[in-house]
Design a protein around this motif. Structure first.
Motif, PDB file in Angstrom:
ATOM      1  N   VAL A   7       3.625   0.653  -1.001  1.00 26.23           N
ATOM      2  CA  VAL A   7       3.024  -0.120   0.094  1.00 26.23           C
ATOM      3  C   VAL A   7       1.985  -1.064  -0.498  1.00 26.23           C
ATOM      4  O   VAL A   7       1.299  -0.717  -1.470  1.00 26.23           O
ATOM      5  N   SER A   8       1.891  -2.258   0.060  1.00 25.51           N
ATOM      6  CA  SER A   8       0.853  -3.184  -0.408  1.00 25.51           C
ATOM      7  C   SER A   8       0.304  -3.968   0.775  1.00 25.51           C
ATOM      8  O   SER A   8       0.874  -3.956   1.861  1.00 25.51           O
ATOM      9  N   GLY A   9      -0.814  -4.653   0.522  1.00 25.96           N
ATOM     10  CA  GLY A   9      -1.437  -5.455   1.590  1.00 25.96           C
ATOM     11  C   GLY A   9      -1.066  -6.911   1.390  1.00 25.96           C
ATOM     12  O   GLY A   9       0.107  -7.240   1.285  1.00 25.96           O
ATOM     13  N   SER A  60      -0.348  -7.791  -4.126  1.00 24.82           N
ATOM     14  CA  SER A  60       0.477  -7.167  -3.089  1.00 24.82           C
ATOM     15  C   SER A  60       1.907  -7.678  -3.055  1.00 24.82           C
ATOM     16  O   SER A  60       2.730  -7.207  -2.276  1.00 24.82           O
ATOM     17  N   HIS A 100       5.291  -4.370   2.598  1.00 19.78           N
ATOM     18  CA  HIS A 100       4.289  -5.409   2.323  1.00 19.78           C
ATOM     19  C   HIS A 100       3.577  -5.683   3.657  1.00 19.78           C
ATOM     20  O   HIS A 100       4.150  -6.280   4.557  1.00 19.78           O
ATOM     21  N   THR A 101       2.359  -5.172   3.782  1.00 16.00           N
ATOM     22  CA  THR A 101       1.763  -5.104   5.131  1.00 16.00           C
ATOM     23  C   THR A 101       0.783  -6.253   5.369  1.00 16.00           C
ATOM     24  O   THR A 101       0.928  -7.318   4.791  1.00 16.00           O
ATOM     25  N   ALA A 143      -3.002  -1.828   3.859  1.00 15.10           N
ATOM     26  CA  ALA A 143      -1.956  -1.066   3.158  1.00 15.10           C
ATOM     27  C   ALA A 143      -2.184   0.437   3.297  1.00 15.10           C
ATOM     28  O   ALA A 143      -1.261   1.196   3.610  1.00 15.10           O
ATOM     29  N   VAL A 185       0.220   3.004  -3.243  1.00 15.24           N
ATOM     30  CA  VAL A 185      -0.307   1.752  -2.662  1.00 15.24           C
ATOM     31  C   VAL A 185      -0.742   0.846  -3.808  1.00 15.24           C
ATOM     32  O   VAL A 185      -1.465   1.278  -4.713  1.00 15.24           O
ATOM     33  N   THR A 202      -2.744  -2.599  -4.441  1.00 16.30           N
ATOM     34  CA  THR A 202      -3.667  -3.430  -3.673  1.00 16.30           C
ATOM     35  C   THR A 202      -4.585  -4.187  -4.605  1.00 16.30           C
ATOM     36  O   THR A 202      -4.640  -3.899  -5.804  1.00 16.30           O
TER      37      THR A 202
END
Lengths: 378, 66, 274
Positions: free
Chosen positions: C48-50, C55, C67-68, C73, C91, C93
């Protein structure tokens, strides 16, 4: 089948129980009046059915966690009120863009800002439509009773799963907190819809390739599909594709997904409209006052009918167009300064005059007020 | 045992990190140029160049698993 | 490299978008090698990433990837992990994503000790948006939004995570990639919240504006300005002045969040059967 005994139930409880009946298995939320009971009940009930509850650090995180959970295959939900909806809006837009099924309950209270936490309002209607940025579709439903809150919560889950979209449930403080006698349907009689799962192996799977109904099949994390999800404009592969062609296509497909299937989404009730010369257009709590007002006016020989949408968004345009050809005036009682009035006018056009009846004092609109307005505009 | 060093010219962004940090000076060139495998015989197979390549563009393969 | 590429990368998405010499590629390589070393099953691993340069990393990884939105994230990842605890959740980030807009989610994920491994690509700048300073930009440094020198004091994000309740915290550099792989591996193996801060570099906006030379020079800077936490124990205050401690900074065991919740479910199901 034994006659089921009616039970006294609170609106928020009916929402939580409806979610359980729909198969909710994840709730992330944050305490806020007047919706906290939903979180409290689900914190107690979810683990009993193997589901999971979490109280997050704020509403932004709650909405994020709901999306994360839904991507693992769980039916996921959050509940809040106006201030929380404001915080959730960016991630709600993400759920729309990434087409992640989830249900967001907004138990509306008087705004703006902190406003009147324990007083009812319908001030978040346009926020439900346009709270998040960009051209995005949305589904928003508004029940007007405890029993209907149970049923419409199930419908909200079914629609979110069916169309891979966030669905907003618009209650208000009165509907959320009042208690009514309720006879709940048996679990077996309830129709449950689950998201369409991929039928192809991972190498052939495109997470955002739509079927003819515009809705892509949805894999879950951990099943080996190893797919990518992003809020960036993406193509059927799920990877960023910001070309003009694809950007236009994606936005329009998201909208068509809802518009093309509108008859599965629209729920509108009509009372006494057959010979009506005048109509009242009301939703949520005011629709109950309006129904008793219409009945009272009918007793006095006034040919008035009631149009009561349960589906607020997408807006029931055809219903209003048709009604406007029949009646000369449409009264729109709302606990806001006329947030759906504009929509009714938009589709009534010049066929019918649209008149608002607006209260923003945190009190319910009474039947008598509606009766007086009916007589006033005759 | 001579190490075979392959550089993926399509991915290499010519940052010069491999050139600067190879303990044996196997690569030659400047940032902005494709690195040249000038002294392959000096290579000990430590693979630090692989670890430090930001572009995943270096493959160090010892002969036996050719 | 080729085996790693075949097994863990979406090769058709390479070459990546990062600038020549950017440390993010090295960090991603370290993450993948750590996953390989620990032996995580990519099918059961969600990355998961921001939002930001770092990201974009999950897009290159052949895993379930998410990919948030900027800063969120860890909140998304909490939903993934809590809903399906059997999944490994990592994660990726950046310093802006995690320490600025994402700071609240970082401290709460650490407080919960939820089993998520967070790799924070700290290049001391918002690279994607063109070079603004972040909460981890050292005081005095220049950025597009600190034209007169940054007056902010940077977080020590590792101390912050330790204070918040993380049970594994480490800091490494992209220069010492071997050490970094080891630190990330231990973070993945930790049954709780792990934070690995990666001192990495942005030659394009941060390096150039602060006259730190090329990517090579910036990696040399990392070598000269860091001290292993064990070696530091034998060094004086004076010697340690201005040095960044690297290595394993904290390791502890505490009940893991989702396991605690699973116990509740199991207890209720047992009571349910009685």
């Amino acid at each position: 089948m034994s006659e089921k005994k009616p039970i006294l139930m609170q609106g928020n409880e009916a929402c939580a129980k409806g979610a359980l009946a729909a198969g909710v298995r994840f709730f992330a939320g944050y305490p806020i009046t007047p919706s906290s009971e939903i979180a409290e009940i689900l914190s107690e009930e979810l683990p009993k059915v193997g589901g999971r509850f979490i109280q997050m650090e704020d509403e932004i995180a709650s909405m994020a966690a709901v999306i994360g959970a839904s991507l693992t295959g769980s039916k996921a939900m959050t509940a809040t009120s106006g201030p929380g909806m404001s915080l959730k809006s960016e991630n709600l837009g993400y759920a729309s863009m990434a087409e992640v099924p989830c249900v967001i309950v907004d138990v509306q209270r008087v705004g703006p800002s902190t406003g009147g936490p324990t007083a009812p309002s319908q001030g978040d209607i346009m926020q439900a439509r346009w709270g998040t940025h960009g051209d995005h579709p949305i589904i928003a439903l508004a029940p007007n009773s405890v029993k209907e809150t149970y049923e419409v919560t199930i419908k909200a889950f079914n629609l979110s799963e069916r169309f891979r979209t966030p669905v907003i449930l618009l209650l208000d403080e009165v509907i959320g907190h009042m208690r009514e006698k309720v006879v709940l349907p048996d679990q077996e009689s309830i129709e449950i819809i689950n998201r369409k799962k991929p039928t192809v192996p991972p190498e052939e799977y495109f997470p955002y390739e739509p079927d003819e109904d515009g809705v892509p099949k949805m894999a879950s994390y951990g099943e080996g599909y190893r797919f990518h999800v992003t809020g960036l404009t993406h193509d059927k592969t799920g990877f960023p594709n910001l070309s003009p062609g694809n950007t236009d296509y994606v936005i329009r497909r998201l909208h068509e997904k809802i518009e093309k299937n509108i008859d599965e989404i629209l729920m509108v009730e009509e009372y006494f409209m057959d010979d009506a010369e005048l109509a009242v257009f009301a939703y949520g709590s005011p629709s109950r006052s309006s129904l008793s007002a219409v009945r009272k006016a009918r007793e006095e020989g006034i040919k008035v009918g009631l149009i009561r949408p349960i589906t607020i968004w997408p807006f029931p345009a055809e219903t209003v167009k048709k009604a406007a050809q029949k009646v000369s005036k449409i009264i729109v009682p709302e606990m806001n300064l006329g947030q759906l009035l504009g929509e009714v006018e938009r589709y009534a056009k010049s066929d019918a005059e649209v008149i608002g009846l607006n209260r923003v004092d945190g009190e319910l609109i009474t039947p008598q007020e509606v009766v007086d307005k009916i007589k006033e505009v005759l | 045992m001579v190490e075979k060093i392959k550089i993926n010219k399509n991915w290499c962004k010519k940052c010069g990190i491999c050139i600067a940090f190879c303990p044996k000076g196997v690569f030659e060139g400047q940032p902005g140029q494709l690195p040249k495998v000038a002294k392959p015989e000096e290579c000990t197979g430590c693979k630090l160049c692989e670890l430090r390549c930001p572009d995943f563009a270096i493959e160090v393969r010892s002969d036996d698993n050719e | 490299m080729q085996e790693l590429l075949d097994k863990y990368f979406r090769k058709d998405k390479l070459p990546h978008i990062w600038c020549p010499g950017c440390g993010h590629g090295i960090t991603l390589g370290a993450v993948v090698r750590a996953i390989d070393k620990v032996g995580l099953d990519p099918i059961k691993t969600t990355v998961v990433s921001g939002i930001g340069c770092s990201s974009r990393a999950p897009g290159y990884m052949k895993f379930d990837t998410l990919h948030t939105t900027h800063g969120r994230a860890l909140a998304f990842a909490t939903g993934v992990k809590h809903a399906k605890p059997e999944l490994n959740v990592i994660v990726l980030t950046g310093d802006g994503d995690a320490a600025a807009i994402g700071g609240n989610h970082l401290i709460h994920a650490a407080r919960r000790n939820i089993d998520i491994t967070t790799v924070l690509f700290n290049n001391s700048i918002y690279g994607m948006t063109g070079g603004q300073y972040s909460p981890l930009t050292p005081t005095g440094k220049l950025a597009t939004t600190a034209p007169y020198g940054n007056i902010d004091q940077a977080f020590d994000i590792c101390k912050l995570a330790i204070a918040a309740g993380a049970t594994y915290v480490a800091r490494g550099t992209v220069y010492n990639t071997t050490q970094l792989i080891g630190l990330i591996s231990k973070g993945i193996q930790n049954k709780g919240f792990s934070l690995i801060e990666v001192i990495t570099h942005c030659p394009t906006v941060y390096g150039r504006r602060n006259k730190m030379g090329t990517a090579v020079d910036m990696m040399k800077w990392q070598k000269e300005n860091t001290v292993n936490v064990k070696a530091a124990e034998k060094m004086t205050e004076e010697q340690l002045k201005g040095k960044i401690l690297v290595g394993e900074l904290y390791s502890d065991t505490r009940p893991e969040y989702t396991e605690q919740y699973t116990k509740i479910i199991e207890r209720l199901q047992k009571e349910g059967q009685q």
